[in-house]
Design a protein around this motif. Structure first.
Motif, PDB file in Angstrom:
ATOM      1  N   CYS A 162     -33.202 109.806 -28.804  1.00 28.18           N
ATOM      2  CA  CYS A 162     -34.423 109.072 -28.418  1.00 28.18           C
ATOM      3  C   CYS A 162     -33.410 107.983 -26.974  1.00 28.18           C
ATOM      4  CB  CYS A 162     -34.250 107.147 -29.304  1.00 28.18           C
ATOM      5  SG  CYS A 162     -35.638 107.581 -30.835  1.00 28.18           S
ATOM      6  N   HIS A 201     -35.874 100.536 -31.634  1.00 29.49           N
ATOM      7  CA  HIS A 201     -37.594 100.644 -31.729  1.00 29.49           C
ATOM      8  C   HIS A 201     -37.594 100.968 -32.841  1.00 29.49           C
ATOM      9  CE1 HIS A 201     -40.608 103.092 -29.639  1.00 29.49           C
ATOM     10  NE2 HIS A 201     -40.989 103.942 -30.164  1.00 29.49           N
ATOM     11  N   ASN A 229     -40.413 109.297 -27.876  1.00 34.21           N
ATOM     12  CA  ASN A 229     -39.572 108.310 -28.746  1.00 34.21           C
ATOM     13  C   ASN A 229     -40.207 107.967 -29.594  1.00 34.21           C
ATOM     14  OD1 ASN A 229     -37.296 108.162 -27.050  1.00 34.21           O
ATOM     15  ND2 ASN A 229     -37.953 106.495 -26.480  1.00 34.21           N
ATOM     16  N   GLU A 244     -31.725 102.589 -34.191  1.00 34.19           N
ATOM     17  CA  GLU A 244     -32.516 103.314 -32.324  1.00 34.19           C
ATOM     18  C   GLU A 244     -33.326 101.882 -31.461  1.00 34.19           C
ATOM     19  OE1 GLU A 244     -32.320 105.498 -30.850  1.00 34.19           O
ATOM     20  OE2 GLU A 244     -31.297 107.546 -33.090  1.00 34.19           O
TER      21      GLU A 244
END
Length: 113
Positions: A9, A73, A99, A71
């Motif tokens: 990512c 995210h 991503n 990550e």
């Protein structure tokens, strides 16, 4: 193309481009079971995962949470008896970034073990 689960990512900025419709269709082929929905005007990836009970569903949701933290995210997670619904999208850009497809692939990989 490198398998999505093996791709990194990248840090996302507010001006990062959303995936094009063509790229979206290509990437969706790499993540079976996922669909694109629109919620509050933003496209998102969504998939429901089935489990034998609440404890297994909760354990999976925690694994997805660990993946998300690693990550930086984060998805929307809905944990129910025997089911976890996961939605990925990039909040900063109000839509889908590469991503999101990478994280969806990694989520599926967690499920498939």
């Amino acid at each position: 193309m490198t398998k999505l689960t093996k791709q990194a990512c990248e840090a996302c900025r507010a001006d990062a481009p959303q995936v094009s419709n063509e790229e979206q269709q290509t990437l969706l082929q790499e993540i079976p079971g996922w669909s694109v929905i629109e919620l509050d005007g933003e496209p998102q990836l969504k998939r429901a995962f089935k489990f034998r009970n609440f404890i297994e569903a909760l354990a999976f949701a925690n694994q997805v949470g660990d993946l998300a933290e690693a990550e930086n995210h984060h998805p929307a997670l809905l944990v129910e008896w025997g089911k976890v619904t996961v939605r990925w999208w990039t909040h900063k850009i109000g839509g889908l970034h590469r991503n999101d497809f990478i994280m969806a692939a990694r989520t599926s990989e967690l499920y498939e073990g």
